[in-house]
Design a protein around this motif. Structure first.
Motif, mmCIF file in Angstrom:
data_model
loop_
_atom_site.group_PDB
_atom_site.id
_atom_site.type_symbol
_atom_site.label_atom_id
_atom_site.label_comp_id
_atom_site.label_asym_id
_atom_site.label_seq_id
_atom_site.Cartn_x
_atom_site.Cartn_y
_atom_site.Cartn_z
ATOM 1 N N UNK A 30 -8.712 -8.610 4.450
ATOM 2 C CA UNK A 30 -8.296 -8.579 3.047
ATOM 3 C C UNK A 30 -8.831 -7.324 2.357
ATOM 4 N N UNK A 31 -8.035 -6.824 1.401
ATOM 5 C CA UNK A 31 -8.431 -5.629 0.646
ATOM 6 C C UNK A 31 -9.127 -5.984 -0.662
ATOM 7 N N UNK A 32 -8.854 -7.178 -1.171
ATOM 8 C CA UNK A 32 -9.279 -7.504 -2.531
ATOM 9 C C UNK A 32 -9.554 -9.003 -2.663
ATOM 10 N N UNK A 33 -10.577 -9.333 -3.441
ATOM 11 C CA UNK A 33 -10.834 -10.737 -3.763
ATOM 12 C C UNK A 33 -11.252 -10.833 -5.225
ATOM 13 N N UNK A 51 -17.365 -11.226 4.651
ATOM 14 C CA UNK A 51 -16.806 -11.351 6.002
ATOM 15 C C UNK A 51 -15.277 -11.233 5.994
ATOM 16 N N UNK A 52 -14.652 -11.606 4.893
ATOM 17 C CA UNK A 52 -13.184 -11.611 4.846
ATOM 18 C C UNK A 52 -12.589 -10.293 4.341
ATOM 19 N N UNK A 53 -13.306 -9.635 3.437
ATOM 20 C CA UNK A 53 -12.793 -8.389 2.851
ATOM 21 C C UNK A 53 -13.237 -7.225 3.722
ATOM 22 N N UNK A 54 -12.311 -6.368 4.043
ATOM 23 C CA UNK A 54 -12.623 -5.242 4.924
ATOM 24 C C UNK A 54 -13.585 -4.271 4.231
ATOM 25 N N UNK A 55 -14.308 -3.511 5.048
ATOM 26 C CA UNK A 55 -15.166 -2.458 4.506
ATOM 27 C C UNK A 55 -14.289 -1.499 3.707
ATOM 28 N N UNK A 56 -14.709 -1.184 2.501
ATOM 29 C CA UNK A 56 -13.902 -0.352 1.620
ATOM 30 C C UNK A 56 -13.071 -1.163 0.647
ATOM 31 N N UNK A 58 -12.449 -4.349 -2.216
ATOM 32 C CA UNK A 58 -13.026 -4.605 -3.542
ATOM 33 C C UNK A 58 -13.146 -6.115 -3.772
ATOM 34 N N UNK A 59 -14.298 -6.519 -4.280
ATOM 35 C CA UNK A 59 -14.501 -7.915 -4.682
ATOM 36 C C UNK A 59 -14.832 -7.906 -6.171
ATOM 37 N N UNK A 60 -14.012 -8.548 -6.954
ATOM 38 C CA UNK A 60 -14.250 -8.616 -8.396
ATOM 39 C C UNK A 60 -14.860 -9.976 -8.719
ATOM 40 N N UNK A 61 -15.950 -9.946 -9.450
ATOM 41 C CA UNK A 61 -16.641 -11.185 -9.844
ATOM 42 C C UNK A 61 -16.459 -11.361 -11.350
ATOM 43 N N UNK A 112 -17.483 -7.496 -13.162
ATOM 44 C CA UNK A 112 -18.154 -6.566 -12.246
ATOM 45 C C UNK A 112 -17.288 -6.340 -11.017
ATOM 46 N N UNK A 113 -17.245 -5.132 -10.536
ATOM 47 C CA UNK A 113 -16.472 -4.819 -9.335
ATOM 48 C C UNK A 113 -17.435 -4.370 -8.249
ATOM 49 N N UNK A 114 -17.252 -4.858 -7.049
ATOM 50 C CA UNK A 114 -18.116 -4.486 -5.935
ATOM 51 C C UNK A 114 -17.296 -3.877 -4.821
#
Ligand SMILES: C[S@@+](CC[C@H](N)C(=O)[O-])C[C@H]1O[C@@H](n2cnc3c(N)ncnc32)[C@H](O)[C@@H]1O
Length: 120
Positions: A30-33, A51-56, A58-61, A112-114
């Protein structure tokens, strides 16, 4: 589940669903969560999403300021404390780079974006 649309809806408790996605071999695919479920579960969601989002990716909280309560020392309820603790852990987390987006709508606090760093 086979699907001919861009949306694949999976219903269930978030942790169970994320774990089953990992067990189904969807890791790093996945690219984004976007995280906006039970606030006290944020640390678990975050570890599973790494574990699900690929390196590079984005995970938005969402709700990291929890309507301003996180910044108010007079507020010490369990949910607010858990978001504070999660935020502190992220600041120390060398696996990710963090950035707060000054975006708000209808009185919601910023998000927040990670980005995943190279090591997870
Ligand atoms: C603030 S709402 C999310 C709104 C959504 N982001 C939107 O824009 O429509 C939080 C949602 O998380 C769901 N939720 C709460 N705890 C959950 C859990 N443990 N697992 C999955 N979903 C959960 C709630 O049912 C609710 O629909």
């Amino acid at each position: 589940m086979a699907s001919n649309t861009m949306v694949d809806v999976r219903q269930g408790l978030a942790v169970d669903t994320l774990k089953s996605m990992i067990e189904n071999g969807e890791g790093c695919s996945y690219d984004f969560a976007f995280v906006d479920a039970e606030k006290r579960m944020y640390p678990e969601y975050f570890e599973l999403l790494l574990k699900l989002v690929r390196v590079g990716g984005v995970i938005v909280i969402d709700n990291v300021l929890w309507h301003g309560k996180v910044a108010d020392p007079m507020v010490n309820d369990k949910k607010t404390e858990s978001i504070r603790s999660f935020n502190r852990a992220l600041i120390e987390d060398k696996r990710v780079t963090i950035s707060m987006v000054p975006w708000s709508n209808i009185g919601q606090e910023p998000v927040l974006v990670y980005w995943n760093a190279l090591e997870t």
